[in-house]
Design a protein around this motif. Sequence first.
Motif, PDB file in Angstrom:
ATOM      1  N   SER A 298       0.863  -1.178   0.000  1.00 33.60           N
ATOM      2  CA  SER A 298       0.000   0.000   0.000  1.00 33.60           C
ATOM      3  C   SER A 298       0.897   1.226   0.000  1.00 33.60           C
ATOM      4  N   PRO A 299       0.609   2.251  -0.718  1.00 28.30           N
ATOM      5  CA  PRO A 299      -0.653   2.582  -1.367  1.00 28.30           C
ATOM      6  C   PRO A 299      -0.776   2.090  -2.809  1.00 28.30           C
ATOM      7  N   ILE A 300       0.038   1.162  -3.203  1.00 29.72           N
ATOM      8  CA  ILE A 300       0.012   0.665  -4.580  1.00 29.72           C
ATOM      9  C   ILE A 300      -0.938  -0.519  -4.733  1.00 29.72           C
ATOM     10  N   ALA A 301      -1.240  -0.863  -5.980  1.00 22.08           N
ATOM     11  CA  ALA A 301      -2.182  -1.943  -6.289  1.00 22.08           C
ATOM     12  C   ALA A 301      -1.559  -3.320  -6.076  1.00 22.08           C
ATOM     13  N   GLY A 302      -2.411  -4.319  -6.041  1.00 22.69           N
ATOM     14  CA  GLY A 302      -1.977  -5.701  -5.873  1.00 22.69           C
ATOM     15  C   GLY A 302      -1.064  -6.196  -6.979  1.00 22.69           C
ATOM     16  N   THR A 303      -1.105  -5.545  -8.138  1.00 27.55           N
ATOM     17  CA  THR A 303      -0.220  -5.946  -9.238  1.00 27.55           C
ATOM     18  C   THR A 303       1.247  -5.700  -8.907  1.00 27.55           C
ATOM     19  N   ALA A 304       1.519  -4.983  -7.819  1.00 25.31           N
ATOM     20  CA  ALA A 304       2.901  -4.751  -7.385  1.00 25.31           C
ATOM     21  C   ALA A 304       3.481  -5.952  -6.646  1.00 25.31           C
ATOM     22  N   MET A 305       2.665  -6.961  -6.397  1.00 25.84           N
ATOM     23  CA  MET A 305       3.149  -8.206  -5.795  1.00 25.84           C
ATOM     24  C   MET A 305       3.325  -9.196  -6.932  1.00 25.84           C
ATOM     25  N   THR A 306       4.565  -9.510  -7.259  1.00 27.73           N
ATOM     26  CA  THR A 306       4.846 -10.330  -8.441  1.00 27.73           C
ATOM     27  C   THR A 306       5.500 -11.655  -8.069  1.00 27.73           C
ATOM     28  N   GLY A 307       5.340 -12.629  -8.958  1.00 27.25           N
ATOM     29  CA  GLY A 307       5.920 -13.946  -8.765  1.00 27.25           C
ATOM     30  C   GLY A 307       5.010 -14.906  -8.034  1.00 27.25           C
ATOM     31  N   PHE A 308       3.865 -14.424  -7.584  1.00 24.75           N
ATOM     32  CA  PHE A 308       2.884 -15.249  -6.886  1.00 24.75           C
ATOM     33  C   PHE A 308       1.798 -15.674  -7.867  1.00 24.75           C
ATOM     34  N   SER A 309       1.166 -16.784  -7.594  1.00 20.59           N
ATOM     35  CA  SER A 309      -0.046 -17.181  -8.322  1.00 20.59           C
ATOM     36  C   SER A 309      -1.206 -16.964  -7.365  1.00 20.59           C
ATOM     37  N   PHE A 310      -1.800 -15.778  -7.412  1.00 22.92           N
ATOM     38  CA  PHE A 310      -2.843 -15.424  -6.459  1.00 22.92           C
ATOM     39  C   PHE A 310      -4.222 -15.896  -6.889  1.00 22.92           C
ATOM     40  N   THR A 311      -5.023 -16.230  -5.884  1.00 27.53           N
ATOM     41  CA  THR A 311      -6.440 -16.496  -6.060  1.00 27.53           C
ATOM     42  C   THR A 311      -7.176 -15.539  -5.139  1.00 27.53           C
ATOM     43  N   ALA A 312      -8.018 -14.687  -5.728  1.00 23.57           N
ATOM     44  CA  ALA A 312      -8.756 -13.717  -4.931  1.00 23.57           C
ATOM     45  C   ALA A 312      -9.840 -14.413  -4.118  1.00 23.57           C
ATOM     46  N   ASP A 313     -10.012 -13.973  -2.878  1.00 24.15           N
ATOM     47  CA  ASP A 313     -11.111 -14.424  -2.050  1.00 24.15           C
ATOM     48  C   ASP A 313     -12.413 -13.883  -2.649  1.00 24.15           C
ATOM     49  N   ALA A 314     -13.520 -14.574  -2.413  1.00 24.07           N
ATOM     50  CA  ALA A 314     -14.815 -14.158  -2.962  1.00 24.07           C
ATOM     51  C   ALA A 314     -15.185 -12.734  -2.544  1.00 24.07           C
ATOM     52  N   SER A 315     -14.711 -12.293  -1.384  1.00 27.40           N
ATOM     53  CA  SER A 315     -14.997 -10.945  -0.898  1.00 27.40           C
ATOM     54  C   SER A 315     -14.104  -9.890  -1.561  1.00 27.40           C
ATOM     55  N   ASN A 316     -13.030 -10.338  -2.205  1.00 28.92           N
ATOM     56  CA  ASN A 316     -11.999  -9.481  -2.808  1.00 28.92           C
ATOM     57  C   ASN A 316     -11.299  -8.593  -1.775  1.00 28.92           C
ATOM     58  N   LYS A 317     -11.310  -9.027  -0.521  1.00 29.29           N
ATOM     59  CA  LYS A 317     -10.598  -8.298   0.529  1.00 29.29           C
ATOM     60  C   LYS A 317      -9.164  -8.775   0.667  1.00 29.29           C
ATOM     61  N   PHE A 318      -8.872  -9.982   0.156  1.00 30.13           N
ATOM     62  CA  PHE A 318      -7.519 -10.542   0.207  1.00 30.13           C
ATOM     63  C   PHE A 318      -7.382 -11.598  -0.865  1.00 30.13           C
ATOM     64  N   SER A 319      -6.149 -12.046  -1.081  1.00 28.52           N
ATOM     65  CA  SER A 319      -5.861 -13.145  -1.999  1.00 28.52           C
ATOM     66  C   SER A 319      -5.041 -14.196  -1.270  1.00 28.52           C
ATOM     67  N   THR A 320      -5.021 -15.398  -1.831  1.00 26.76           N
ATOM     68  CA  THR A 320      -4.201 -16.477  -1.290  1.00 26.76           C
ATOM     69  C   THR A 320      -3.290 -16.992  -2.391  1.00 26.76           C
ATOM     70  N   SER A 321      -2.273 -17.728  -1.979  1.00 24.72           N
ATOM     71  CA  SER A 321      -1.320 -18.301  -2.921  1.00 24.72           C
ATOM     72  C   SER A 321      -0.701 -19.541  -2.290  1.00 24.72           C
ATOM     73  N   ALA A 322      -0.333 -20.504  -3.119  1.00 26.42           N
ATOM     74  CA  ALA A 322       0.362 -21.695  -2.619  1.00 26.42           C
ATOM     75  C   ALA A 322       1.719 -21.323  -2.039  1.00 26.42           C
ATOM     76  N   GLN A 323       2.260 -20.186  -2.429  1.00 28.39           N
ATOM     77  CA  GLN A 323       3.563 -19.725  -1.936  1.00 28.39           C
ATOM     78  C   GLN A 323       3.450 -18.907  -0.660  1.00 28.39           C
ATOM     79  N   LEU A 324       2.263 -18.859  -0.108  1.00 33.05           N
ATOM     80  CA  LEU A 324       2.008 -17.999   1.037  1.00 33.05           C
ATOM     81  C   LEU A 324       1.144 -18.737   2.047  1.00 33.05           C
ATOM     82  N   THR A 325       1.663 -18.941   3.254  1.00 32.13           N
ATOM     83  CA  THR A 325       0.837 -19.496   4.314  1.00 32.13           C
ATOM     84  C   THR A 325       0.320 -18.309   5.118  1.00 32.13           C
ATOM     85  N   GLY A 326      -0.643 -17.660   4.553  1.00 31.95           N
ATOM     86  CA  GLY A 326      -1.247 -16.443   5.083  1.00 31.95           C
ATOM     87  C   GLY A 326      -2.066 -15.844   3.963  1.00 31.95           C
TER      88      GLY A 326
END
Length: 95
Positions: free
Chosen positions: A31-59
């Motif tokens: 923040s204050p930048i967009a989520g596209t500034a996080m690179t190298g991850f394979s993100f899946t957005a949560d249905a609420s679009n409040k967060f994303s998850t990734s196999a590379q992230l335990t969080g």
Amino acid sequence: ALGRAGDFVILSKSGITTVPPSVITGDIACSPIAGTAMTGFSFTADASNKFSTSAQLTGQAYAASFAAPTPATLTTAVLDMGIAYTDASQRVTTT
């Protein structure tokens, strides 16, 4: 004290990059930048679009471009990060 900044293992104002098969344990945010500034991850957005998850992230991953209340939460976290940095930089080193 870290305030809301302490909620994240990585909190960045400029971006986060990972290299597979790296794994990060804990929540990350940019923040204050967009989520596209996080690179190298394979993100899946949560249905609420409040967060994303990734196999590379335990969080979870958060960005200022995600749904409310995420942007306001991250604004507070970034401000708290700045306060913590200023506090740490003004402390006297003891030996």
